[in-house]
Design a protein around this motif. Structure first.
Motif: not given
Ligand code: P6P
Length: 335
Positions: A237-253
């Protein structure tokens, strides 16, 4: 059915809210007005965010405020802007804000709604130009009139939300929200000062191959989390962690994925706040076909006991969260 028109291309947020008001047979327009008030404040915060880096250049760009005061931190400015907009809008009786220790009573006895808000989450990212976000939850007060009561009007569990959403100040600025009838995303067109429907009826992919977690805290994780993340790596899998909840959540959504902020030694109840981070995103997630849990129960079913309480959070594609929980069955997630 008027609300069907709402999804036509080029619908503005205002028109969408008006057309969708028919979802609420007894709507008298207060919630619609409240959503507009939030959108207005987000446009102002967006402008402040976009020029944050310039404000320290001083008079040369005319960016220092007229009083020549020390430039306030953006999250403080955002807090003031949202409180002012909600207070002026007249629909809100109380606000729980990440920036305020106590509940803000707006002395608006006729205000039907309570708003829990993180005016600007991830503000440590501002100085390095990483996307940041506003997160909000909207409840209807339970007591009929007068000053809101903490236990009844404020400390409501997430299932009682009438609406929730976030603003993502990213490469574009987006407002994504739900009123319980699906999730819709609006993109801000600066030149017109309008939000336009760009992501109608968002559905989260049931599976995904992106995981978001701060690997630096790995030594602190519950064994179940460690085993799950190891499994993600085996599956490439790809590890993607921006350190900004909204940005990580939105991409995953949009793309499918899972965001995990587990209990750690430093944050034994997790780091994220239940009332104005986890609950709002959990409502959005569930409305988009995704899930949100603290490792033991639905986020939305946690009964708040304090305004700023934290919770572990696993949120995203339902098959990925299910996989993560399978590993936890071997070991309890502590909450
Ligand atoms: P850590 C930002 O401070 C925040 O609240 C979320 O936006 C983000 O996902 C998380 O904390 C990052 O926390 O401990 O990984 O730096």
């Amino acid at each position: 059915d008027q609300s069907g028109l709402a999804y036509s291309v080029g619908t503005t947020l205002d028109r969408f809210i008006k057309l969708k008001q028919s979802d609420f047979p007894f709507a008298s327009g207060e919630l619609s007005q409240l959503l507009r008030d939030i959108a207005l404040a987000s446009k102002i915060v967006n402008r402040e965010t976009n020029r944050a880096g310039l404000s320290n250049i001083g008079g040369a760009f005319g960016q220092t405020n007229v009083q020549g005061e020390e430039q306030q931190k953006l999250d403080v400015i955002a807090n003031i802007r949202f409180i002012r907009a909600l207070s002026k809008g007249g629909e809100v009786c109380a606000i729980v804000s990440e920036e305020e220790d106590a509940v803000i009573d707006l002395n608006n006895k006729s205000g039907k709604y309570v708003v829990a808000i993180d005016p600007l989450d991830g503000s440590s990212n501002i100085d390095v130009n990483i996307s940041i976000g506003t997160i909000f939850s909207i409840y209807r007060r339970k007591t009929p009139v007068g000053s809101p009561i903490l236990e009844e009007d404020i400390m409501q569990q997430g299932t009682e939300q009438v609406a929730s959403g976030y603003v993502l100040y990213g490469s574009s600025t987006m407002l994504v929200y739900t009123t319980g009838f699906g999730v819709n995303g609006f993109t801000y067109e600066h030149s017109l000062g309008e939000f336009f429907l760009s992501h109608p009826m968002i559905k989260a992919p049931e599976s995904g191959s992106i995981y978001s977690i701060n690997e630096g805290t790995q030594e602190d994780w519950n064994p179940g989390i460690k085993e799950y993340i190891d499994d993600c790596k085996v599956k490439k899998y790809s590890a993607r962690y921006i350190g900004s909840l909204v940005a990580d959540f939105h991409r995953n959504l949009l793309k499918g994925g899972i965001y995990i902020y587990p209990a750690t030694k430093k944050n034994p109840n997790g780091k994220l706040r239940l009332m104005y981070e986890a609950n709002a995103l959990a409502f959005i997630a569930e409305q988009a076909g995704a899930v949100a849990t603290d490792g033991n129960k639905r986020i939305l079913e946690i009964q708040p006991t304090s305004l700023h309480q934290r919770t572990p959070l696993l949120i995203g594609s339902k098959n990925m969260v299910a996989e993560a929980l399978q590993f936890s069955n071997k070991t309890e997630f502590s909450t």
